[in-house]
Design an enzyme around this catalytic site. Structure first.
Site, PDB file in Angstrom:
ATOM      1  N   GLU A 500      27.675  30.024 -22.292  1.00 28.29           N
ATOM      2  CA  GLU A 500      27.321  28.665 -22.751  1.00 28.29           C
ATOM      3  C   GLU A 500      26.195  28.697 -23.785  1.00 28.29           C
ATOM      4  O   GLU A 500      25.255  27.918 -23.748  1.00 28.29           O
ATOM      5  CB  GLU A 500      26.947  27.767 -21.561  1.00 28.29           C
ATOM      6  CG  GLU A 500      28.137  27.541 -20.642  1.00 28.29           C
ATOM      7  CD  GLU A 500      27.951  26.418 -19.631  1.00 28.29           C
ATOM      8  OE1 GLU A 500      26.938  25.722 -19.672  1.00 28.29           O
ATOM      9  OE2 GLU A 500      28.871  26.247 -18.806  1.00 28.29           O
TER      10      GLU A 500
HETATM   11  C1  LIG Z   1      31.240  36.264 -17.569  1.00 26.51           C
HETATM   12  C2  LIG Z   1      31.546  35.489 -18.796  1.00 26.51           C
HETATM   13  C3  LIG Z   1      32.211  34.289 -18.720  1.00 26.51           C
HETATM   14  C4  LIG Z   1      32.565  33.591 -19.867  1.00 26.51           C
HETATM   15  N1  LIG Z   1      33.345  32.468 -19.790  1.00 26.51           N
HETATM   16  C5  LIG Z   1      33.856  31.939 -20.935  1.00 26.51           C
HETATM   17  C6  LIG Z   1      34.849  30.914 -20.889  1.00 26.51           C
HETATM   18  O1  LIG Z   1      35.234  30.453 -19.823  1.00 26.51           O
HETATM   19  N2  LIG Z   1      35.358  30.460 -22.054  1.00 26.51           N
HETATM   20  C7  LIG Z   1      34.956  30.942 -23.259  1.00 26.51           C
HETATM   21  O2  LIG Z   1      35.463  30.516 -24.273  1.00 26.51           O
HETATM   22  N3  LIG Z   1      33.996  31.913 -23.347  1.00 26.51           N
HETATM   23  C8  LIG Z   1      33.464  32.420 -22.217  1.00 26.51           C
HETATM   24  N4  LIG Z   1      32.511  33.422 -22.288  1.00 26.51           N
HETATM   25  C9  LIG Z   1      32.064  33.867 -23.578  1.00 26.51           C
HETATM   26  C10 LIG Z   1      30.589  33.615 -23.878  1.00 26.51           C
HETATM   27  O3  LIG Z   1      30.400  32.277 -24.226  1.00 26.51           O
HETATM   28  C11 LIG Z   1      30.213  34.610 -24.971  1.00 26.51           C
HETATM   29  O4  LIG Z   1      30.061  35.848 -24.326  1.00 26.51           O
HETATM   30  C12 LIG Z   1      29.002  34.236 -25.741  1.00 26.51           C
HETATM   31  O5  LIG Z   1      29.318  33.188 -26.597  1.00 26.51           O
HETATM   32  C13 LIG Z   1      28.413  35.389 -26.544  1.00 26.51           C
HETATM   33  O6  LIG Z   1      29.385  36.060 -27.287  1.00 26.51           O
HETATM   34  P1  LIG Z   1      29.453  37.672 -27.227  1.00 26.51           P
HETATM   35  O7  LIG Z   1      29.393  38.066 -25.805  1.00 26.51           O
HETATM   36  O8  LIG Z   1      30.614  38.091 -28.018  1.00 26.51           O
HETATM   37  O9  LIG Z   1      28.098  38.150 -27.894  1.00 26.51           O
HETATM   38  P2  LIG Z   1      27.785  38.299 -29.451  1.00 26.51           P
HETATM   39  O10 LIG Z   1      28.207  37.099 -30.181  1.00 26.51           O
HETATM   40  O11 LIG Z   1      28.269  39.614 -29.908  1.00 26.51           O
HETATM   41  O12 LIG Z   1      26.199  38.281 -29.433  1.00 26.51           O
HETATM   42  C14 LIG Z   1      25.440  39.396 -28.965  1.00 26.51           C
HETATM   43  C15 LIG Z   1      23.968  39.012 -28.977  1.00 26.51           C
HETATM   44  O13 LIG Z   1      23.572  38.665 -30.302  1.00 26.51           O
HETATM   45  C16 LIG Z   1      22.878  37.432 -30.270  1.00 26.51           C
HETATM   46  N5  LIG Z   1      23.093  36.715 -31.519  1.00 26.51           N
HETATM   47  C17 LIG Z   1      24.253  36.486 -32.170  1.00 26.51           C
HETATM   48  N6  LIG Z   1      24.023  35.779 -33.281  1.00 26.51           N
HETATM   49  C18 LIG Z   1      22.689  35.537 -33.330  1.00 26.51           C
HETATM   50  C19 LIG Z   1      21.810  34.848 -34.219  1.00 26.51           C
HETATM   51  N7  LIG Z   1      22.234  34.236 -35.310  1.00 26.51           N
HETATM   52  N8  LIG Z   1      20.498  34.817 -33.942  1.00 26.51           N
HETATM   53  C20 LIG Z   1      20.017  35.429 -32.849  1.00 26.51           C
HETATM   54  N9  LIG Z   1      20.779  36.083 -31.972  1.00 26.51           N
HETATM   55  C21 LIG Z   1      22.095  36.139 -32.201  1.00 26.51           C
HETATM   56  C22 LIG Z   1      23.463  36.680 -29.088  1.00 26.51           C
HETATM   57  O14 LIG Z   1      22.528  35.719 -28.618  1.00 26.51           O
HETATM   58  C23 LIG Z   1      23.675  37.805 -28.098  1.00 26.51           C
HETATM   59  O15 LIG Z   1      22.481  38.038 -27.397  1.00 26.51           O
HETATM   60  C24 LIG Z   1      32.159  34.093 -21.129  1.00 26.51           C
HETATM   61  C25 LIG Z   1      31.433  35.293 -21.198  1.00 26.51           C
HETATM   62  C26 LIG Z   1      31.137  35.997 -20.062  1.00 26.51           C
HETATM   63  C27 LIG Z   1      30.414  37.293 -20.195  1.00 26.51           C
END
Ligand SMILES: Cc1cc2nc3c(=O)[nH]c(=O)nc-3n(C[C@H](O)[C@H](O)[C@H](O)COP(=O)(O)OP(=O)(O)OC[C@H]3O[C@@H](n4cnc5c(N)ncnc54)[C@H](O)[C@@H]3O)c2cc1C
Length: 818
Positions: A500
């Site tokens: 989220e």
């Molecule tokens: C257990 C679990 C349940 C989930 N459930 C759902 C679901 O039901 N539906 C759904 O659609 N998604 C779901 N998600 C997805 C979740 O919303 C994403 O994991 C999240 O948006 C982050 O994406 P990513 O994991 O690919 O990290 P990335 O986008 O690769 O980011 C990695 C890190 O970089 C940081 N970062 C990226 N860009 C910036 C920036 N501009 N400035 C500073 N920091 C930055 C992020 O904060 C993070 O710490 C779920 C994820 C998990 C792990």
């Protein structure tokens, strides 16, 4: 000398006009009258000249045509060039939701009547009886160790109970068969379950948060509502929502998943629809979902819907048995066993009316998602985090009283006390923010900035205090097993941090980035004027916004300085007694924040978007102003309970100190040195006066966790407290209930040993001897034996036969998937 005094009087009067935000025309009139009076009073030459020059400037500035010709029309093109290019999705994200108390904090002059006039959020009798009935019963059914270590899923009877009792339909109105609960009740249910099992809490949370139900309720067609909401409410459909994919995580608007408008066969008939291709991952409830909410980018290459070829992000609701959908595998998120997994779609054809809201809502998906996020994010993870806080306060606080080392309860050592105080203070703060925010949602807000604040701040605080709790419990927290109360919560922390809106992004980009545009009274107006095509409207609107903005900044500069010099003691607030100082201090730091934010935006303009370190510090300041407001509101709403004062004081001091330190760090890293010194002089004219919570307050807060009390009950209200010796927390509760009596008898025993009446011996032997020699009564001997047996059980950790651990959890998962 007299010239100086008169000049100071003039400046003081002008400052008073700015402090009270008197608008330009009345300010010019009042300043003119004041100068006339001072002239009559034979004001000396120089001060007279300066004063009349200021009046003349004010009079000239009252003329809009002069202002436009010489100032605003010249600045408008500069603003247009400096404004960072903004995509449609960025604009929609910025404009989604509403602003509320965050805007007051941004104003530098928060209207406390508005906050205190909001009634204390309360559960209805029906909601309370659901919490005491089905929610309590559900918690009793949950064996988290079995769920996370053996079954890797909720047991079938729990799934059935959740569905039948309507846990999936808490936000669905009664007319569609849902429970029709308030946001506060929704939050209370999730919080309660989270104190028992994170897996169960997430399972219940997702359909009620950013799931299809929320989207359907606000944007669905009547036909879609009728078709789905009843079935979702009864658990006959299990929903999930799929936005994230391998290529689009934080940057969710860049999803590569596509939908093409085309004609195809559906139920044997030629139908106008969408051909979809997608690849998603991390989707909660995905593996068991019967209906999938899907976000994709929609294109209309053949112009079947109109002239636009790129229609934008769109959301549809798709039964998971639709041909072409591949679903079912599972991820394994840090030993939590809620259902989560990837899904794909290859050339999946759906009719156009499966788009949420129908053809009318085509391309509006991003705004719909952002609006829903603003509501859902305010509830779900804040509730889960507060639940974790309550659990550690009650369980680990109790443990710290029962566990002794160096013949002393570990909770009495100052080093442990310091950590316990943070657990208590943060939990008080988290619960206050949870309740205040849920109340705002119930009053119709969709608070986009506040939802980001509570999501990021509460999950971070949960991270901190669950870590603290691990330290306090030591080895007993590290050895996993049915006796371990916090190991799984500790493992699950990164999940809440990531979902989220991952916290790094939320803190450094969203909270202040969105806050500056949405909460600031003039920035959005200036941006809209700059984007306006009609030159007359653009010039008029920009002029009004610009001069409003200048007045606002000048006012905040004067306010920050005056409030800093006086410690804000003269600020009028609508509360009496000692707590009024809290309100005055927040008012002061709100002005300091608003001024610093304005100057920074002026210097950096659109570049601020890339200066995430600065933006993150602003986020901390704004967030802690919000948290400080929440704790004072809670104290007032609960009728100012005296016993809670240490919690209030600790939480308030911590938040206010963080605001001060964030602004200080920001000014130390401000890009223009000389300007940073001017701002520092205005914001901290007497230096940094606020200190972190002091040791005495910390000790009082910590001690509240070590024995049963009304304050402890109030702090942990709403959590699940299992009863009986078979339950780890039940044992701690039983031990604590008798702790004062046990202490008294133990003191008698130890005095007898010191006086030589009893020899040094093990506790069991000592009890027998003491009874024999009449040092203690039968009843007290029994009390000690029971306390000792409980203590042994409480400090015991699980061990397993070798062959059980030789079976790796992922082997078991593979078996299950196979
Ligand atoms: C257990 C679990 C349940 C989930 N459930 C759902 C679901 O039901 N539906 C759904 O659609 N998604 C779901 N998600 C997805 C979740 O919303 C994403 O994991 C999240 O948006 C982050 O994406 P990513 O994991 O690919 O990290 P990335 O986008 O690769 O980011 C990695 C890190 O970089 C940081 N970062 C990226 N860009 C910036 C920036 N501009 N400035 C500073 N920091 C930055 C992020 O904060 C993070 O710490 C779920 C994820 C998990 C792990």
């Amino acid at each position: 000398m007299s010239t100086l005094i008169w000049t100071l009087i003039e400046l003081g009067l002008l400052g008073a006009l700015a402090y009270h935000r008197v608008s330009l025309r009345p300010a010019a009139v009042i300043a003119g009258m004041m100068m006339a009076l001072l002239t009559v009073l034979l004001l000396p030459g120089w001060s007279l000249l300066v004063g009349w020059l200021i009046v003349a400037a004010l009079v000239l500035l009252c003329s809009m045509s002069l202002r436009r010709t010489y100032i605003s029309d010249r600045l408008l093109p500069l603003l247009r060039r400096a404004m960072p290019p903004m995509s449609q999705t960025e604009r929609e994200a910025l404009e989604a939701g509403t602003v509320w108390w965050d805007a007051e904090l941004f104003s530098g002059r928060p209207d406390w009547r508005r906050l205190l006039g909001t009634p204390a959020p309360r559960l209805s009798a029906e909601e309370q009886s659901f919490l005491d009935g089905p929610a309590e019963a559900l918690c009793r059914m949950l064996d988290d160790w079995r769920i996370t270590q053996e079954d890797f899923d909720l047991p079938p009877e729990v799934w059935t109970y959740i569905k039948q009792q309507g846990f999936f339909g808490m936000i669905i109105p009664k007319r569609y068969g849902g429970l029709g609960f308030s946001a506060l009740a929704h939050s209370a249910v999730v919080m309660k379950i989270a104190t028992r099992s994170i897996t169960a809490a997430v399972t219940v949370m997702v359909p009620n948060s950013l799931g299809p139900a929320e989207l359907l309720l606000h944007y669905g067609t009547e036909q879609q509502k009728e078709r789905y909401l009843r079935r979702l409410a009864k658990g006959e459909e299990v929903p999930c929502f799929a936005l994230t994919g391998p290529e689009a995580g934080s940057d969710a608007s860049s999803i590569p998943d596509t939908g093409i408008i085309c004609r195809g066969k559906f139920n044997g008939e030629e139908t106008l629809g969408i051909r979809l291709n997608w690849e998603k991952r991390y989707i909660t409830l995905g593996p068991v979902a019967t209906v999938l909410g899907l976000a994709f980018k929609l294109y209309d290459p053949n112009g079947l819907l109109g002239k636009r070829r790129e229609l934008g992000i769109t959301c549809a609701l798709i039964p998971t048995d639709t041909p072409g959908i591949e679903i079912g595998a599972r991820h394994f998120p840090l030993n939590a066993a809620f259902q989560n997994g990837p899904n794909r779609g290859r050339d999946v054809f759906i009719p156009l009316d499966w788009v949420i809201g129908g053809a009318e809502r085509v391309g509006q998906g991003w705004r719909m998602l952002m609006e829903s996020l603003a509501a859902g994010r305010s509830i779900s993870l804040p509730a889960l985090s507060t639940g974790a806080g309550k659990l550690v306060c009650r369980a680990i606080g109790g443990y710290a009283r029962v566990r002794k080392q160096f013949k002393t309860p570990i909770g009495h050592f100052e080093g442990v006390e310091e950590v316990l105080a943070r657990m208590a203070g943060y939990t008080y703060m988290m619960d206050a923010a949870r309740i205040m925010t849920a109340g705002a949602v119930d009053n119709g807000e969709k608070p986009s900035v506040i939802s980001a604040i509570v999501k990021q701040q509460l999950t971070e605080r949960m991270r901190r205090i669950v870590n603290d709790a691990m330290d306090v419990q030591g080895g007993a927290a590290i050895c996993l097993g049915p006796r371990n109360l916090i190991g799984r919560a500790y493992q699950s922390i990164p999940i809440s941090i990531t979902v989220e809106g991952a916290n790094l992004l939320t803190r450094s980009l969203i909270i202040f980035g969105q806050g500056a545009v949405r909460c600031h009274p003039y920035i959005l107006k200036e941006m809209r004027a700059a984007a306006e095509q009609n030159p007359y409207t653009a010039s008029r609107d920009f002029d009004a916004a610009l001069f409003g903005h200048i007045g606002f900044t000048v006012s905040n500069a004067v306010r920050a300085l005056w409030l800093g010099l006086t410690g804000a003691r003269l600020v009028r607030v609508p509360v009496h007694g000692q707590p009024r100082r809290y309100y005055q201090k927040i008012t002061r730091m709100s002005a300091a924040f608003a001024l610093t934010a304005d100057v920074t935006m002026l210097v950096l303009g659109g570049d601020l978007k890339r200066r995430e370190r600065l933006s993150g510090r602003f986020a901390d300041a704004l967030s802690n102003l919000y948290l400080a407001s929440a704790v004072v509101k809670r104290f007032e709403d609960q009728g100012r309970p005296d016993a809670d004062r240490p919690l209030l004081q600790w939480a308030f001091d911590d938040a206010l100190y963080t605001v001060q330190e964030s602004l200080d760090a920001l000014l130390k890293n401000f890009p223009v040195r000389w300007l940073s010194w001017i701002v520092r002089g205005l914001v901290f004219p007497l230096g940094r006066r606020y200190a972190p919570p002091d040791d005495h307050v910390g000790q009082q807060a910590a001690r509240l966790l070590l024995r049963p009390s009304v304050a402890r009950d109030r702090l942990t209200a709403g959590m699940f407290i299992p009863k009986g010796e078979r339950e780890p927390l039940g044992r701690i509760e039983l031990a604590l209930a008798d702790i004062e009596r046990v202490d008294a008898v133990e003191r008698a025993l130890s005095n007898s040993v010191k006086n030589g009446v009893l020899p040094k011996a093990s506790i069991a032997e000592l009890i027998d001897l003491a009874l024999e020699r009449g040092v203690i009564s039968d009843e007290n001997a029994e009390l000690l034996r029971r306390a000792e047996a409980l203590r042994r059980e409480i400090i015991k950790v699980d061990d397993f036969p070798k062959e059980v651990l030789a079976r790796r959890p992922d082997d078991a998962l593979e078996d299950e998937v196979a």
